[in-house]
Design a protein around this motif. Structure first.
Motif, PDB file in Angstrom:
ATOM      1  N   LYS A  72       0.845  -1.186   0.000  1.00  0.00           N
ATOM      2  CA  LYS A  72       0.000   0.000   0.000  1.00  0.00           C
ATOM      3  C   LYS A  72       0.885   1.243   0.000  1.00  0.00           C
ATOM      4  CE  LYS A  72      -3.859  -1.990   2.662  1.00  0.00           C
ATOM      5  NZ  LYS A  72      -4.705  -1.831   3.872  1.00  0.00           N
ATOM      6  N   LEU A  73       0.427   2.276  -0.722  1.00  0.00           N
ATOM      7  CA  LEU A  73       1.145   3.542  -0.740  1.00  0.00           C
ATOM      8  C   LEU A  73       0.184   4.616  -0.239  1.00  0.00           C
ATOM      9  CD1 LEU A  73       3.910   4.793  -1.552  1.00  0.00           C
ATOM     10  CD2 LEU A  73       2.848   5.408  -3.742  1.00  0.00           C
ATOM     11  N   PHE A  74       0.519   5.197   0.910  1.00  0.00           N
ATOM     12  CA  PHE A  74      -0.305   6.241   1.516  1.00  0.00           C
ATOM     13  C   PHE A  74       0.146   7.585   0.965  1.00  0.00           C
ATOM     14  CE2 PHE A  74      -0.544   2.598   4.217  1.00  0.00           C
ATOM     15  CZ  PHE A  74      -1.801   2.632   4.817  1.00  0.00           C
ATOM     16  N   ILE A  75      -0.800   8.333   0.391  1.00  0.00           N
ATOM     17  CA  ILE A  75      -0.433   9.533  -0.361  1.00  0.00           C
ATOM     18  C   ILE A  75      -1.426  10.672  -0.136  1.00  0.00           C
ATOM     19  CG2 ILE A  75       0.624   8.173  -2.232  1.00  0.00           C
ATOM     20  CD1 ILE A  75      -2.002   8.903  -3.874  1.00  0.00           C
ATOM     21  N   MET A 120       5.260   7.015  -9.462  1.00  0.00           N
ATOM     22  CA  MET A 120       5.777   6.840 -10.819  1.00  0.00           C
ATOM     23  C   MET A 120       6.438   5.486 -11.042  1.00  0.00           C
ATOM     24  SD  MET A 120       7.461  10.595 -11.555  1.00  0.00           S
ATOM     25  CE  MET A 120       8.119  10.169 -13.187  1.00  0.00           C
ATOM     26  N   ILE A 121       7.261   5.063 -10.093  1.00  0.00           N
ATOM     27  CA  ILE A 121       8.052   3.851 -10.308  1.00  0.00           C
ATOM     28  C   ILE A 121       7.166   2.615 -10.371  1.00  0.00           C
ATOM     29  CG2 ILE A 121       8.569   3.425  -7.859  1.00  0.00           C
ATOM     30  CD1 ILE A 121      10.967   2.984 -10.887  1.00  0.00           C
ATOM     31  N   PHE A 122       6.053   2.629  -9.649  1.00  0.00           N
ATOM     32  CA  PHE A 122       5.122   1.493  -9.717  1.00  0.00           C
ATOM     33  C   PHE A 122       4.521   1.384 -11.121  1.00  0.00           C
ATOM     34  CE2 PHE A 122       5.346   2.412  -5.208  1.00  0.00           C
ATOM     35  CZ  PHE A 122       5.424   1.145  -4.645  1.00  0.00           C
ATOM     36  N   GLY A 123       4.147   2.517 -11.697  1.00  0.00           N
ATOM     37  CA  GLY A 123       3.603   2.509 -13.043  1.00  0.00           C
ATOM     38  C   GLY A 123       4.638   2.147 -14.089  1.00  0.00           C
ATOM     39  N   MET A 124       5.832   2.684 -13.950  1.00  0.00           N
ATOM     40  CA  MET A 124       6.900   2.426 -14.924  1.00  0.00           C
ATOM     41  C   MET A 124       7.283   0.950 -14.968  1.00  0.00           C
ATOM     42  SD  MET A 124       9.258   5.793 -14.124  1.00  0.00           S
ATOM     43  CE  MET A 124      10.317   5.892 -15.568  1.00  0.00           C
ATOM     44  N   LYS A 125       7.186   0.290 -13.814  1.00  0.00           N
ATOM     45  CA  LYS A 125       7.587  -1.120 -13.735  1.00  0.00           C
ATOM     46  C   LYS A 125       6.396  -2.080 -13.637  1.00  0.00           C
ATOM     47  CE  LYS A 125      11.542  -2.218 -12.325  1.00  0.00           C
ATOM     48  NZ  LYS A 125      12.841  -2.547 -11.724  1.00  0.00           N
ATOM     49  N   ASN A 126       5.182  -1.517 -13.758  1.00  0.00           N
ATOM     50  CA  ASN A 126       3.966  -2.331 -13.674  1.00  0.00           C
ATOM     51  C   ASN A 126       3.917  -3.178 -12.402  1.00  0.00           C
ATOM     52  OD1 ASN A 126       2.459  -1.672 -16.106  1.00  0.00           O
ATOM     53  ND2 ASN A 126       4.161  -2.596 -17.225  1.00  0.00           N
ATOM     54  N   ILE A 160      11.745   5.168  -1.536  1.00  0.00           N
ATOM     55  CA  ILE A 160      10.733   4.243  -2.050  1.00  0.00           C
ATOM     56  C   ILE A 160      11.008   3.912  -3.508  1.00  0.00           C
ATOM     57  CG2 ILE A 160       8.267   3.988  -2.587  1.00  0.00           C
ATOM     58  CD1 ILE A 160       7.718   5.763  -0.096  1.00  0.00           C
ATOM     59  N   VAL A 161      11.352   4.917  -4.293  1.00  0.00           N
ATOM     60  CA  VAL A 161      11.676   4.706  -5.719  1.00  0.00           C
ATOM     61  C   VAL A 161      12.838   3.728  -5.857  1.00  0.00           C
ATOM     62  CG1 VAL A 161      12.610   5.814  -7.798  1.00  0.00           C
ATOM     63  CG2 VAL A 161      10.782   6.932  -6.502  1.00  0.00           C
ATOM     64  N   THR A 213       3.807   6.240 -16.516  1.00  0.00           N
ATOM     65  CA  THR A 213       3.814   6.068 -15.057  1.00  0.00           C
ATOM     66  C   THR A 213       2.431   5.738 -14.503  1.00  0.00           C
ATOM     67  OG1 THR A 213       3.408   8.429 -14.684  1.00  0.00           O
ATOM     68  CG2 THR A 213       5.725   7.700 -14.818  1.00  0.00           C
ATOM     69  N   GLN A 214       1.414   5.882 -15.355  1.00  0.00           N
ATOM     70  CA  GLN A 214       0.026   5.654 -14.931  1.00  0.00           C
ATOM     71  C   GLN A 214      -0.396   6.629 -13.826  1.00  0.00           C
ATOM     72  OE1 GLN A 214      -0.704   1.333 -14.337  1.00  0.00           O
ATOM     73  NE2 GLN A 214       1.201   0.955 -15.477  1.00  0.00           N
ATOM     74  N   VAL A 215       0.139   7.847 -13.905  1.00  0.00           N
ATOM     75  CA  VAL A 215      -0.232   8.921 -12.988  1.00  0.00           C
ATOM     76  C   VAL A 215      -1.006   9.967 -13.787  1.00  0.00           C
ATOM     77  CG1 VAL A 215       0.576  10.753 -11.455  1.00  0.00           C
ATOM     78  CG2 VAL A 215       1.768   8.556 -11.483  1.00  0.00           C
ATOM     79  N   ASN A 216      -2.252  10.186 -13.421  1.00  0.00           N
ATOM     80  CA  ASN A 216      -3.096  11.107 -14.190  1.00  0.00           C
ATOM     81  C   ASN A 216      -2.619  12.553 -14.076  1.00  0.00           C
ATOM     82  OD1 ASN A 216      -3.943  11.007 -11.342  1.00  0.00           O
ATOM     83  ND2 ASN A 216      -5.536  12.425 -11.946  1.00  0.00           N
ATOM     84  N   LEU A 217      -2.819  13.311 -15.154  1.00  0.00           N
ATOM     85  CA  LEU A 217      -2.616  14.757 -15.105  1.00  0.00           C
ATOM     86  C   LEU A 217      -3.819  15.400 -14.408  1.00  0.00           C
ATOM     87  CD1 LEU A 217      -1.149  15.371 -18.673  1.00  0.00           C
ATOM     88  CD2 LEU A 217       0.103  15.169 -16.515  1.00  0.00           C
ATOM     89  N   LEU A 218      -3.711  16.694 -14.154  1.00  0.00           N
ATOM     90  CA  LEU A 218      -4.753  17.397 -13.405  1.00  0.00           C
ATOM     91  C   LEU A 218      -5.540  18.364 -14.274  1.00  0.00           C
ATOM     92  CD1 LEU A 218      -2.528  18.143 -10.278  1.00  0.00           C
ATOM     93  CD2 LEU A 218      -4.177  16.274 -10.564  1.00  0.00           C
ATOM     94  N   SER A 219      -5.411  18.215 -15.596  1.00  0.00           N
ATOM     95  CA  SER A 219      -6.038  19.148 -16.530  1.00  0.00           C
ATOM     96  C   SER A 219      -7.552  19.222 -16.350  1.00  0.00           C
ATOM     97  CB  SER A 219      -5.720  18.729 -17.975  1.00  0.00           C
ATOM     98  OG  SER A 219      -4.343  18.481 -18.113  1.00  0.00           O
ATOM     99  N   SER A 220      -8.176  18.118 -15.960  1.00  0.00           N
ATOM    100  CA  SER A 220      -9.642  18.087 -15.844  1.00  0.00           C
ATOM    101  C   SER A 220     -10.155  18.939 -14.685  1.00  0.00           C
ATOM    102  CB  SER A 220     -10.138  16.642 -15.667  1.00  0.00           C
ATOM    103  OG  SER A 220      -9.662  16.094 -14.454  1.00  0.00           O
ATOM    104  N   ILE A 221      -9.270  19.290 -13.735  1.00  0.00           N
ATOM    105  CA  ILE A 221      -9.692  20.140 -12.611  1.00  0.00           C
ATOM    106  C   ILE A 221      -8.876  21.434 -12.592  1.00  0.00           C
ATOM    107  CG2 ILE A 221     -10.534  18.245 -11.180  1.00  0.00           C
ATOM    108  CD1 ILE A 221      -7.906  18.401  -9.595  1.00  0.00           C
ATOM    109  N   ALA A 222      -8.285  21.788 -13.730  1.00  0.00           N
ATOM    110  CA  ALA A 222      -7.459  22.997 -13.808  1.00  0.00           C
ATOM    111  C   ALA A 222      -8.308  24.245 -13.594  1.00  0.00           C
ATOM    112  CB  ALA A 222      -6.757  23.057 -15.157  1.00  0.00           C
TER     113      ALA A 222
END
Length: 215
Positions: free
Chosen positions: A2-5, A17-23, A65-66, A205-214
């Motif tokens: 688990k990653l608390f964020i 990022m590293i979780f997404g990059m390495k699946n 963590i990375v 990285t499977q990290v979403n951008l924030l454009s939808s709430i800009a």
């Protein structure tokens, strides 16, 4: 694991990022911003991100963590060289960019602000250090101009859309979170290579951008 964020937190993005990059599968747990009990119970202080490993032990510090996840399988991905010019660019923009970002973060629909108390906690803590958000908003146009100028300088440093220096490196881990945070701000002009790099890293990285709430 688990990653608390906090979703808005660039240090948390580094770890994500590293979780997404390495699946590598990871369960994301977004803490309320005023929840002091959870992080103190896990790691002894209010800090994020926090990684809870399979055995229940916890570790903090995004770059630790990375490194842990990148080397866990014995096949590290972040083997590229770093570029001092990227570090210099980051040091420069980090010197002022929070004055633009913090007032927008405080009003955005992040999960860590799911209660009025959590949002108020963030605002009061950050204003104590950065100054009045109302006053900072009055200077937003000037900050955006500075960002646009700096992004044009960054554009010249990007070697490939999938890795700023040509091969995945810690520079990517440090650079993408800043660009992701900036996607919360309307009115920023992204040069072609910066935009391609940002969008590519978001997918990678499977990290979403924030454009939808800009705003």
């Amino acid at each position: 694991m688990k990653l608390f964020i906090y979703d808005h937190c660039p240090f948390c993005v580094k770890a994500r990022m590293i979780f997404g990059m390495k699946n590598v599968p990871i369960e994301l747990v977004v803490m309320l911003n005023d929840d002091e009990e959870t992080p103190k119970k896990l790691i002894g202080q209010k800090i994020a991100p926090i990684l809870m490993r399979e055995d229940g032990s916890c570790m903090a510090e995004s770059l630790d963590i990375v490194k842990y996840i990148d080397n866990k399988d014995g096949e590290p991905l972040l083997t590229g060289k770093t570029n001092p010019a990227i570090s210099d660019w980051l040091r420069h923009i980090n010197g002022y960019v929070n004055k633009l970002l913090l007032p927008r973060i405080a009003t955005a629909s992040f999960a860590e602000f799911a209660t009025p108390e959590a949002r108020t906690y963030f605002k009061e803590k950050k204003e104590a250090n950065a100054g009045s958000f109302d006053e900072l908003r009055q200077h937003a146009d000037g900050f955006i101009k500075n960002v646009n100028d700096d992004l044009r300088k960054l554009d010249k440093l990007i070697v490939k859309p999938n890795a700023v220096n040509g091969e995945p490196s810690l520079d990517d881990i440090n650079l993408f979170p800043v660009l992701r945070s900036l996607s919360l701000i309307s009115g920023i002009d992204y040069p072609t290579r910066v935009a391609e790099y940002r969008d590519n890293l978001a997918k990678q990285t499977q990290v979403n951008l924030l454009s939808s709430i800009a705003s």
